[in-house]
Design an enzyme around this catalytic site. Sequence first.
Site, short mmCIF file in Angstrom:
data_model
loop_
_atom_site.label_atom_id
_atom_site.label_comp_id
_atom_site.label_asym_id
_atom_site.label_seq_id
_atom_site.Cartn_x
_atom_site.Cartn_y
_atom_site.Cartn_z
N CYS A 54 -7.55 3.81 -2.50
CA CYS A 54 -8.11 4.45 -3.71
C CYS A 54 -7.31 5.74 -4.31
O CYS A 54 -7.48 6.19 -5.42
CB CYS A 54 -9.56 4.87 -3.33
SG CYS A 54 -9.65 5.95 -1.87
N SER A 109 -0.83 13.05 1.16
CA SER A 109 -2.05 12.62 1.32
C SER A 109 -2.97 13.64 0.31
O SER A 109 -2.46 14.62 0.21
CB SER A 109 -2.77 12.43 2.35
OG SER A 109 -2.10 11.39 3.17
N GLN A 120 -2.00 1.25 5.66
CA GLN A 120 -1.81 0.30 4.55
C GLN A 120 -0.10 -0.05 4.52
O GLN A 120 -0.01 -1.33 3.88
CB GLN A 120 -1.96 1.15 3.54
CG GLN A 120 -3.42 1.72 3.40
CD GLN A 120 -4.56 0.88 2.89
OE1 GLN A 120 -4.12 -0.42 2.47
NE2 GLN A 120 -5.60 1.28 3.19
#
EC number: 1.2.1.70
Length: 415
Positions: A54, A109, A120
């Site tokens: 996201c 991040s 991921q």
Amino acid sequence: MHNKSKYFYAIGLSYQKADAEVRGHFSLSDTAKHNVLSQAKQNGIESLLVVSTCNRTELYGFAEHPFQLIQLLCNNTKGTIEEFQDVAYVHKNKDAINHMFRVGSGLDSQILGDFEIIFQLKAGARISKKVGLLNSFTERLVNSVIQASKRIKNETQLSSGATSVSFASVQYIMNTVEQISKKNILLFGTGKIGRNTCENLVKHTKNSHITLINRTKDKAEEVAGKFNLVVKDYENLEDEINASDIVIVATGAQNPTVYKSLISTEKPLLVLDLSIPKNVNEDIREHANITLVHLDDLAKITDDTLEKRKAYIPHAEAIIIEISAEFNAWLNTLKFVPTIQAIKHKLTDFKNSEFNTQRKKMSDFNEVQAELITSNLIQKITNQFAHHLREDGNTSDESIELIKKIFQLETTDNV
């Protein structure tokens, strides 16, 4: 890196320049990821790794021009090339390598030290490997990044403490309420933070007395179904508040939805207002048994944690420098492998033609002895070159060019 026209690129976009809506345009479903990979194969791309969360969507791959990768992304998402250019980044070779290290170790991040992304990357590498789109370079790079992220986790406190507001609110509830698993909890509203808090509560408290109320009931039922919770009608709000020990308010209303006159219970009641603007009226503090905590108070816990985390950035960066240096050293040795092989071929050609000449000249030519001596010599000479190139990191490119000139070598650089 690869024959002269192939470079390693990292292309993508993240929360830093792209808002949630734009990120949505470029997000890749599992099917879309699969399509990107199969199209990459058809287009002759030899290594490609895809990450989509996201907060970011990224492609790491080899191409002659980054546009090949950008096109793959835009062809398989709602996003347009114009939109991509507004918010994107394109990193090449060393910069692309460094980018993957920073991303994989939580330094890039949205919440500093959030390590979700490393899973991921791992998953992306597994999928690429399965379809034959992970070359030794990318595989080794991903493994180095995983190693760096592990060490940062173990040796620094870059990811300690509560960071998300929903996590902070669960920590707060668990630290202040005793016997939490026996308490009645009401979630009023199904805003994102409220939903996450609810999910975390279910996970951490093993509480089975959670009730959900939302103005539109079907939304509540959707969330409740996921966690097996009870749903009550909006009309029952007052009764439910007074039957609760903890009320979490996550409505998206413009005006307060919970206020003093709703409250008649004498029991201690903890009210968390996770809404912006505030959805709980301050006047409920006039009841002595009420504790009201707002999002901002919890955000402070988060800010403190993040402030503390910043202290560990230099240590994390030092670990990255160390591991990426090892990776780059490995990369440099690959650079001259073709040259060394070419020298060996050239010397072997000299040897073979010399053997042919001597065979004709000498009737008692001892082929076995000659073979033994010459192959040992060739090995020694080749090692000498290899040693020079390995030791001489700074000028190895010039050295390679010089060696090629002297031996008139045509090497194919393929790494």
